[in-house]
Design an enzyme around this catalytic site. Structure first.
Site, PDB file in Angstrom:
ATOM      1  N   HIS A 130       0.843  -1.205   0.000  1.00 41.20           N
ATOM      2  CA  HIS A 130       0.000   0.000   0.000  1.00 41.20           C
ATOM      3  C   HIS A 130       0.881   1.258   0.000  1.00 41.20           C
ATOM      4  O   HIS A 130       0.607   2.222  -0.736  1.00 41.20           O
ATOM      5  CB  HIS A 130      -0.902  -0.067   1.246  1.00 41.20           C
ATOM      6  CG  HIS A 130      -1.723   1.140   1.504  1.00 41.20           C
ATOM      7  ND1 HIS A 130      -3.065   1.220   1.163  1.00 41.20           N
ATOM      8  CD2 HIS A 130      -1.425   2.322   2.099  1.00 41.20           C
ATOM      9  CE1 HIS A 130      -3.536   2.395   1.536  1.00 41.20           C
ATOM     10  NE2 HIS A 130      -2.566   3.087   2.108  1.00 41.20           N
ATOM     11  N   GLU A 131       1.950   1.248   0.776  1.00 38.69           N
ATOM     12  CA  GLU A 131       2.835   2.422   0.833  1.00 38.69           C
ATOM     13  C   GLU A 131       3.610   2.593  -0.478  1.00 38.69           C
ATOM     14  O   GLU A 131       3.748   3.708  -0.972  1.00 38.69           O
ATOM     15  CB  GLU A 131       3.807   2.322   2.025  1.00 38.69           C
ATOM     16  CG  GLU A 131       3.131   2.299   3.395  1.00 38.69           C
ATOM     17  CD  GLU A 131       2.237   3.508   3.669  1.00 38.69           C
ATOM     18  OE1 GLU A 131       2.571   4.617   3.194  1.00 38.69           O
ATOM     19  OE2 GLU A 131       1.205   3.365   4.347  1.00 38.69           O
ATOM     20  N   HIS A 134       1.341   4.253  -2.942  1.00 36.23           N
ATOM     21  CA  HIS A 134       1.235   5.716  -2.814  1.00 36.23           C
ATOM     22  C   HIS A 134       2.363   6.392  -3.599  1.00 36.23           C
ATOM     23  O   HIS A 134       2.150   7.403  -4.261  1.00 36.23           O
ATOM     24  CB  HIS A 134       1.367   6.146  -1.342  1.00 36.23           C
ATOM     25  CG  HIS A 134       0.099   6.075  -0.541  1.00 36.23           C
ATOM     26  ND1 HIS A 134      -1.094   6.644  -0.957  1.00 36.23           N
ATOM     27  CD2 HIS A 134      -0.159   5.549   0.684  1.00 36.23           C
ATOM     28  CE1 HIS A 134      -2.022   6.451  -0.015  1.00 36.23           C
ATOM     29  NE2 HIS A 134      -1.489   5.772   0.978  1.00 36.23           N
ATOM     30  N   GLU A 193      -6.199   6.782  -0.697  1.00 41.11           N
ATOM     31  CA  GLU A 193      -6.147   5.551   0.105  1.00 41.11           C
ATOM     32  C   GLU A 193      -6.718   4.371  -0.681  1.00 41.11           C
ATOM     33  O   GLU A 193      -6.152   3.277  -0.706  1.00 41.11           O
ATOM     34  CB  GLU A 193      -6.925   5.733   1.414  1.00 41.11           C
ATOM     35  CG  GLU A 193      -6.253   6.658   2.409  1.00 41.11           C
ATOM     36  CD  GLU A 193      -4.820   6.276   2.720  1.00 41.11           C
ATOM     37  OE1 GLU A 193      -4.458   5.103   2.582  1.00 41.11           O
ATOM     38  OE2 GLU A 193      -4.045   7.170   3.084  1.00 41.11           O
TER      39      GLU A 193
HETATM   40 ZN   LIG Z   1      -2.278   5.069   2.795  1.00 42.10          ZN
END
Ligand SMILES: [Zn+2]
Length: 269
Positions: A130-131, A134, A193
């Protein structure tokens, strides 16, 4: 002088709106980026250095080994999806709250408080994926661009509505120069997100992790965050997010199958 600077800023914003459009890898969402790669990389490096100077960094041990090996396994897939070789650098921070952050140029921070929630395998890969997502979706740069436009709008308003009071204009103009580094560490929007959730699960799948761990880990984070508002603001978890995670899971499982990964055992634990 303010008018001249303002005119320059307007020209620069107009140029961004003409030339700054690009699509996010995998989701193909169009967004506008008004920060060049070098500037965002140096902002990311500076913010990372500041965090490292303030926090207690864990240099070795089981957790650090697990984090590094997951980053090493996910990074080639992230680079391939982004069409760019990022300089991935991850720090494990001795912090009790379950949190993580991503900066432009591939700098990541993982707080030790995450590990009891994620474990050291697929759950941790879900958060790290997830990071990474981003970063390759250029969310920090998109947010900086949005902040620049907001500041420009505020400055325009100050010129027209401040009765020409030089002190007020000077204060607002001063504020224009601030905030870039501060802003780079602020929480992401729900759109970001959700997009990071989706891309993160694709990266997990390509690297043959179990993407089913992602909805489970975010559910556990959500349950934990009920008593801790700070985590809620950084990684909002709600019913919508859980529904979206389930729909992205189907996509990720297909990608995993196509990647020729070994079959998964029964339901993940
Ligand atoms: Zn996030």
């Amino acid at each position: 002088m303010y008018i001249f600077s303002f005119a320059l800023a307007v020209l620069s914003a107009a140029w961004t709106l003409v030339s700054g459009w690009e699509t996010v890898p995998h989701t193909d969402r169009w967004h506008v980026i008004g920060v060049d790669a070098e500037t965002s990389a140096s902002l990311g490096e500076r913010a990372f250095d500041e965090v490292l100077a303030q926090e207690s960094v864990v240099d070795d041990g089981v957790a650090v080994d697990a984090v590094r090996s997951i980053v090493a396994r996910l990074a080639p897939h992230a680079n391939k999806l982004a069409g760019r070789d990022y300089h991935w650098d991850v720090a494990v921070l001795d912090e009790p709250s379950p949190n993580a952050f991503a900066l432009p140029n591939g700098n990541l921070g993982i707080q030790t408080g995450l590990l009891p929630v994620t474990g050291l395998e697929d759950g941790l890969a879900a958060v790290i994926g997830h990071e990474l997502a981003h970063v390759i979706a250029r969310h920090p740069e998109e947010r900086l661009t949005q902040q620049e436009f907001t500041r420009l709008g505020q400055f325009a308003a100050s010129l027209f509505f401040s009765d020409g009071d030089p002190a007020t204009q000077a204060a607002i103009f001063g504020a224009l120069g601030l905030g870039a580094e501060y802003g780079i560490l602020r929480p992401f929007s729900r759109t970001h997100e959700s997009e990071a959730d989706r891309i993160g699960m694709i990266l997990m799948a390509q690297a043959c992790y179990d993407p089913r761990a992602a909805p489970e880990v975010w559910q556990r984070m959500a349950a934990l965050s009920r008593g801790l508002p700070a985590i809620l603001s950084t990684h909002p978890a709600n019913e919508t997010r859980m529904v979206q995670l389930s729909s992205h899971l189907a996509e990720a499982m297909t990608v995993r199958e196509q990647a020729g990964c070994p079959p998964l055992p029964g339901p993940s634990s």
